[in-house]
Design a protein around this motif. Structure first.
Motif, short mmCIF file in Angstrom:
data_model
loop_
_atom_site.label_atom_id
_atom_site.label_comp_id
_atom_site.label_asym_id
_atom_site.label_seq_id
_atom_site.Cartn_x
_atom_site.Cartn_y
_atom_site.Cartn_z
N VAL A 193 -14.63 -16.74 31.76
CA VAL A 193 -15.21 -16.99 33.08
C VAL A 193 -16.32 -18.05 33.00
O VAL A 193 -16.44 -18.91 33.87
CB VAL A 193 -15.71 -15.67 33.70
CG1 VAL A 193 -16.31 -15.92 35.08
CG2 VAL A 193 -14.55 -14.68 33.82
N GLU A 194 -17.12 -18.01 31.93
CA GLU A 194 -18.19 -19.02 31.81
C GLU A 194 -17.62 -20.43 31.67
O GLU A 194 -18.14 -21.39 32.25
CB GLU A 194 -19.09 -18.70 30.62
CG GLU A 194 -20.04 -17.56 30.92
CD GLU A 194 -20.89 -17.18 29.71
OE1 GLU A 194 -21.70 -18.00 29.28
OE2 GLU A 194 -20.72 -16.05 29.21
N VAL B 196 -13.08 -3.61 34.70
CA VAL B 196 -12.47 -3.53 33.36
C VAL B 196 -10.96 -3.47 33.54
O VAL B 196 -10.47 -2.82 34.48
CB VAL B 196 -12.93 -2.30 32.53
CG1 VAL B 196 -14.35 -2.47 32.03
CG2 VAL B 196 -12.80 -1.01 33.33
N GLY B 197 -10.22 -4.13 32.64
CA GLY B 197 -8.76 -4.01 32.67
C GLY B 197 -8.02 -5.33 32.66
O GLY B 197 -8.57 -6.37 32.29
N CYS B 198 -6.75 -5.25 33.07
CA CYS B 198 -5.85 -6.41 33.05
C CYS B 198 -5.03 -6.40 34.34
O CYS B 198 -5.14 -5.45 35.12
CB CYS B 198 -4.95 -6.32 31.81
SG CYS B 198 -3.88 -4.87 31.85
N PRO B 199 -4.21 -7.43 34.61
CA PRO B 199 -3.54 -7.50 35.92
C PRO B 199 -2.71 -6.27 36.29
O PRO B 199 -2.64 -5.90 37.46
CB PRO B 199 -2.64 -8.74 35.78
CG PRO B 199 -3.35 -9.62 34.82
CD PRO B 199 -3.97 -8.67 33.81
N ASP B 200 -2.13 -5.61 35.31
CA ASP B 200 -1.29 -4.45 35.63
C ASP B 200 -2.10 -3.16 35.79
O ASP B 200 -1.58 -2.17 36.33
CB ASP B 200 -0.26 -4.22 34.51
CG ASP B 200 0.90 -5.19 34.64
OD1 ASP B 200 0.92 -5.95 35.63
OD2 ASP B 200 1.76 -5.21 33.74
N CYS C 180 -14.18 -15.40 42.78
CA CYS C 180 -14.24 -13.95 42.62
C CYS C 180 -14.17 -13.68 41.12
O CYS C 180 -13.09 -13.57 40.53
CB CYS C 180 -13.10 -13.28 43.38
SG CYS C 180 -13.24 -11.48 43.43
N GLN C 181 -15.36 -13.60 40.51
CA GLN C 181 -15.51 -13.63 39.05
C GLN C 181 -14.53 -12.71 38.32
O GLN C 181 -13.87 -13.11 37.36
CB GLN C 181 -16.90 -13.15 38.66
CG GLN C 181 -18.05 -13.86 39.28
CD GLN C 181 -19.38 -13.20 38.98
OE1 GLN C 181 -20.39 -13.87 38.99
NE2 GLN C 181 -19.42 -11.92 38.68
N ALA C 182 -14.47 -11.45 38.78
CA ALA C 182 -13.73 -10.44 38.03
C ALA C 182 -12.23 -10.74 38.01
O ALA C 182 -11.54 -10.40 37.05
CB ALA C 182 -13.98 -9.06 38.62
N ASN C 183 -11.74 -11.39 39.07
CA ASN C 183 -10.32 -11.73 39.07
C ASN C 183 -9.97 -12.66 37.91
O ASN C 183 -8.88 -12.57 37.35
CB ASN C 183 -9.94 -12.43 40.37
CG ASN C 183 -9.35 -11.46 41.36
OD1 ASN C 183 -8.36 -10.81 41.06
ND2 ASN C 183 -9.97 -11.33 42.51
N GLY D 57 -19.37 -3.25 33.70
CA GLY D 57 -18.00 -3.70 33.45
C GLY D 57 -17.95 -4.64 32.26
O GLY D 57 -18.88 -4.72 31.46
N ALA D 58 -16.84 -5.37 32.15
CA ALA D 58 -16.61 -6.22 30.98
C ALA D 58 -17.42 -7.50 31.01
O ALA D 58 -17.67 -8.11 29.96
CB ALA D 58 -15.12 -6.56 30.89
N LEU D 59 -17.84 -7.94 32.20
CA LEU D 59 -18.53 -9.23 32.30
C LEU D 59 -20.04 -9.08 32.09
O LEU D 59 -20.64 -8.11 32.56
CB LEU D 59 -18.29 -9.84 33.68
CG LEU D 59 -16.86 -10.34 33.93
CD1 LEU D 59 -16.68 -10.69 35.41
CD2 LEU D 59 -16.56 -11.57 33.07
N ASP D 60 -20.61 -10.06 31.41
CA ASP D 60 -22.07 -10.16 31.26
C ASP D 60 -22.59 -10.91 32.49
O ASP D 60 -22.53 -12.13 32.57
CB ASP D 60 -22.41 -10.91 29.97
CG ASP D 60 -23.91 -11.06 29.76
OD1 ASP D 60 -24.68 -10.94 30.75
OD2 ASP D 60 -24.31 -11.31 28.61
#
Ligand SMILES: [Mn+2]
Length: 316
Positions: free
Chosen positions: A222-223, A242-246, A211-214, A256-259
């Motif tokens: 991720v790459e 977009v974001g962080c665990p919290d 689950c890439q975004a996790n 989103g943040a991922l390409d």
């Protein structure tokens, strides 16, 4: 890669939309009614036929049915009988050509969001997790108990999965936080997932639902993970955030943040040729949401976007 989509076992609009978008393979959710017996092949055959009659070939079961999985993760008094049911499912899956089961190790609290009305591009709505809005429950479990229950499960089930050539694809915790109230979480970091898939019961049949975004939310590259885990990636959740665990939120898949195109190129470069499905989509104009993150129009956009990238990368 094999383009799939997630289908509930009762036909709804996502079945039509998936097939109309050219999806021919299914990640299927089994019925959760009391009359569905997980250990009865004829019950599986009926569900399987409903899909194949519609032009969808089931390849993955997701999730491991909660009626058994919850007891196994919590390690309660129904654990052993639930594991027995899982063991009886695996030969049926083999016979029907289902190659993997997507499971997770979140006990008591599954994937969790705190809002579903966050505004995305053009007024579309997405879900968010913000620890500030989290309301603890009475449930309790420690990380140690979770690891013990995980080991107990693997020792019982992996030999049977190997015998029937079924892959167990572990999904990371969502959100990937070490604690939600008194509920511990363990599949929250690269190190812990590596312990889970390489060290406890080593097996070629144990790997991940990537689950890439996790992994982006965890702060991983991720790459690099795709390269490192290439042989352990059994199934991909195509997801952006977009974001962080919290505090994170979902986005359109191209926003989103991922390409996302770079990630598909990374799967190709590293020989990761596995089923892939879109995950957590926005709710779009005019839609009455049935389950935020799983509505139909956002899926349609995401499937088309994924399909385009796969074609441009010569993977379709
Ligand atoms: Mn996912």
């Amino acid at each position: 890669m094999l383009l799939t989509d997630y289908f509930r076992s009762e036909k709804d609009a996502t079945w039509d939309i998936g097939v109309q978008c050219g999806v021919q393979h299914g990640v299927i959710r089994l019925p959760e009614t009391e009359d569905f017996d997980l250990t009865d092949k004829s019950h599986w055959q009926q569900v399987h036929k409903r899909f194949t009659d519609f032009g969808i070939t089931p390849v993955i079961v997701e999730p491991m049915p909660n009626c058994v999985h919850d007891h196994i993760k919590a390690g309660d008094e129904k654990r052993d009988e639930s594991i027995e049911q899982v063991i009886k499912m695996l030969p049926i899956m083999e016979e029907l050509g289902l190659e993997s089961i997507c499971f997770n190790w979140m006990a008591h609290i599954g994937w969790l969001r705190t809002r579903s009305d966050i505004v995305e591009r053009g007024g579309a709505k997405v879900t968010e997790f913000n620890i500030k809005d989290f309301k603890p429950t009475d449930a309790k479990i420690t990380a140690k108990e979770l690891w013990d229950n995980y080991e107990y499960f693997l020792k019982a089930v992996i030999p049977v999965a190997e015998k029937h050539n079924i892959k167990l694809a572990l999904h990371p915790d969502d959100p990937p936080r070490p604690q939600l109230g008194d509920v511990g979480r363990i599949m929250i970091s690269r190190e812990n997932i590596e312990k889970a898939i390489y060290d406890i019961v080593p097996s070629d049949n144990l790997g991940v639902t990537f689950c890439q975004a996790n992994y982006y939310i965890m702060g991983e590259n991720v790459e690099e993970l795709i390269e490192k885990w290439a042989k352990k990636i059994f199934f991909v959740h195509f997801r952006n955030t977009v974001g962080c665990p919290d505090h994170f939120r979902e986005t359109f898949h191209d926003n989103g943040a991922l390409d996302m195109a770079a990630l598909i190129r990374a799967y190709k470069k590293n020989g990761v040729d596995v089923p892939i499905r879109v995950d957590h989509v926005p709710t779009m104009a005019g839609e009455v949401s049935t389950l935020p993150g799983y509505d139909a129009l956002g899926r349609m956009f995401a499937i088309g976007y994924l399909k385009g990238i796969l074609q441009a990368t010569d993977l379709q």
